[in-house]
Design a protein around this motif. Structure first.
Motif, PDB file in Angstrom:
ATOM      1  N   ARG A 190      35.330  63.721  61.669  1.00 38.01           N
ATOM      2  CA  ARG A 190      36.065  63.293  60.483  1.00 38.01           C
ATOM      3  C   ARG A 190      36.366  61.768  60.463  1.00 38.01           C
ATOM      4  N   GLU A 191      36.459  60.997  61.479  1.00 38.66           N
ATOM      5  CA  GLU A 191      36.342  59.454  61.443  1.00 38.66           C
ATOM      6  C   GLU A 191      34.912  59.012  60.893  1.00 38.66           C
ATOM      7  N   VAL A 192      34.143  59.451  61.452  1.00 37.56           N
ATOM      8  CA  VAL A 192      32.667  59.063  60.975  1.00 37.56           C
ATOM      9  C   VAL A 192      32.353  59.288  59.681  1.00 37.56           C
ATOM     10  N   ASP A 194      34.537  59.690  57.135  1.00 36.58           N
ATOM     11  CA  ASP A 194      35.472  59.013  56.169  1.00 36.58           C
ATOM     12  C   ASP A 194      34.947  57.683  56.162  1.00 36.58           C
ATOM     13  N   THR A 195      34.485  56.823  57.428  1.00 32.37           N
ATOM     14  CA  THR A 195      33.823  55.605  57.295  1.00 32.37           C
ATOM     15  C   THR A 195      32.281  55.404  56.757  1.00 32.37           C
ATOM     16  N   LEU A 196      31.494  56.553  57.035  1.00 33.59           N
ATOM     17  CA  LEU A 196      30.265  56.529  56.581  1.00 33.59           C
ATOM     18  C   LEU A 196      30.117  57.229  55.218  1.00 33.59           C
ATOM     19  N   GLY A 197      31.078  57.651  54.817  1.00 32.50           N
ATOM     20  CA  GLY A 197      31.001  58.409  53.613  1.00 32.50           C
ATOM     21  C   GLY A 197      29.924  59.738  53.421  1.00 32.50           C
TER      22      GLY A 197
END
Ligand SMILES: *Cc1c(COP(=O)(O)O)cnc(C)c1O
Length: 422
Positions: A190-192, A194-197
């Motif tokens: 989920r972090e990845v 959000d950050t990388l679209g």
């Protein structure tokens, strides 16, 4: 999920900005069009998308989506086995097993992925990702390849069933083995994303659950819309349990069924956070460190907890737990019927037997157990059980492999002295 806040269908968002809960797909059903007859007419159809056991029920899954956006293999149309032998073993009058391992990649995840990849295409995203104990990855990899979208999968560090890993690699997803367990990977993806679209296709994605609702709808159609007393399902991340609750609630509201079956969610003893919560009145979840041979449900912090609680409340449901021993014995019995499943799926039979022994499921009742994955997903667990090499598990129903010299005498000797499998 229940605060009432709504978002447009083309916005990429997984968690409500107001209440922090997961989102539901809210439909404005065309009740005048939806009927048993409509779905019955489509049975056996060769027409796309209605030949899919998900899109046959398009009006209940994603009514507004244009047909040419749908990514479908097609999935569903899985068998509902009537098993008097296993019913007798579990102690109930009637037992059906709905075999979701008969989907294109061998698990029910395909019913969710057709929903998820269709939405990915609607949104025009280039990359999709998931964390997985295995089957979600296999399914995502296949559906992403089919749709021409890049698939990215995060595997945990240990205990990945071989069939699942092989599929994800072969279907061409970018496969990353992360040095962490499933629960950590779930947060990471989920972090990845959000950050990388990147678009997340775990069961936090509500479009997946819309597809998984059709396990229930198709089962009811196969039962000629006669509602069973119980539906028994293994519980890991609790996406399926949540989807089942939503399906039943909607079918009842629309008048397609006249009563609700009770839902029984079965967890492995070593991965039982919902069971523990149930024992304490479902007042919140305490994550556990998960350990079980049933790797598909080796999950200690299920993301769909709140939706599963809602499903239990809607259906007057119950939660049970079973040991790895009970899981592997139940699996051996299902396998021996010629039906077969992976370890996690056998929770349905093991849990049914346990609930009967406690008098919660009564003998005269009709039970539908969901088999979630195919027998070939985890060949190692099967072989080890039958060769008696699983730590801490007794192989009560083992079918040992015989070794022989290539002679008539050696073969006859085996055939005359072996214990016939009952
Ligand atoms: C994913 C999976 C489960 C668990 O389903 P949840 O929706 O995560 O509760 C059970 N069995 C198999 C074979 C699975 O692949």
């Amino acid at each position: 999920m229940d605060c009432g806040q709504q978002y447009p269908v083309d916005r990429i968002i997984y968690v409500c900005e107001t209440c922090g809960g997961l989102l539901d797909v809210c439909h404005d059903f065309d009740a005048a069009r939806i009927s048993r007859e409509l779905f019955d007419q489509r049975l056996g159809s060769l027409q796309t998308p209605y030949r899919s056991g998900v899109w046959r029920y398009k009006e209940l899954v994603y009514p507004a989506v244009p047909d040419d956006q749908i990514v479908s293999r097609p999935e569903g149309n899985t068998n509902l086995y009537h098993s008097p032998t296993l019913a007798k073993w579990a102690g109930v009058k009637t037992l059906y097993l709905k075999h979701e391992g008969e989907n294109p990649t061998g698990s029910f995840k395909d019913r969710g992925m057709t929903g998820g990849l269709t939405q990915a295409r609607v949104l025009g995203v280039q990359r999709v990702a998931c964390a997985s104990t295995g089957n979600t990855s296999a399914s995502l990899a296949a559906y992403a390849a089919f749709a021409g979208i890049e698939g990215i999968v995060f595997f945990q560090n240990r205990q990945i069933a071989l069939g699942k890993l092989a599929q994800a690699v072969a279907y061409g997803a970018t496969c990353i083995q992360v040095n962490a367990d499933f629960d950590r990977n779930m947060t990471l993806v989920r972090e990845v994303a959000d950050t990388l679209g990147i678009y997340v296709l775990n069961s936090v994605n509500p479009f997946r659950l819309e597809g998984q609702k059709t396990i229930i709808i198709e089962t009811l159609q196969q039962l000629r819309w006669q509602v069973p007393d119980w539906i028994v399902v293994p519980g890991g991340n609790l996406g399926n349990s949540s989807a089942f609750g939503k399906a039943l609630h909607e079918l009842h509201e629309l008048g397609l069924i006249d009563r609700l079956p009770r839902l029984a969610i079965v967890q492995a003893e070593g991965a039982n956070p919902l069971y523990r919560s149930y024992e304490h009145g479902l007042n919140g979840l305490e994550p556990v460190h998960a350990e079980t041979i049933a790797t598909a449900i080796k999950i200690g912090n299920p993301v769909n907890y709140a939706k599963a609680v809602r499903a239990l409340r809607w259906t007057d449901g119950v939660v049970e737990q079973v040991s790895d021993q009970e899981i592997m014995d139940a699996k051996a019995l299902i396998d021996r019927q010629g039906i077969g499943c992976e370890p996690a799926s056998a929770c349905s039979l093991a849990g049914t037997a346990k609930l009967v022994s406690k008098g919660i499921i009564r003998q005269g009742e009709t039970v539908v157990g969901i088999l979630t994955g195919h027998i070939l997903k985890d060949p190692e667990a099967t072989i080890q059980y039958h060769s008696g090499t699983l730590a801490d598990i007794e192989s009560a129903y083992s079918n040992a492999l015989h070794q022989a010299e290539p002679s008539l005498e050696a073969i006859s000797q085996i055939l005359e002295t072996r214990q016939a499998v009952s």
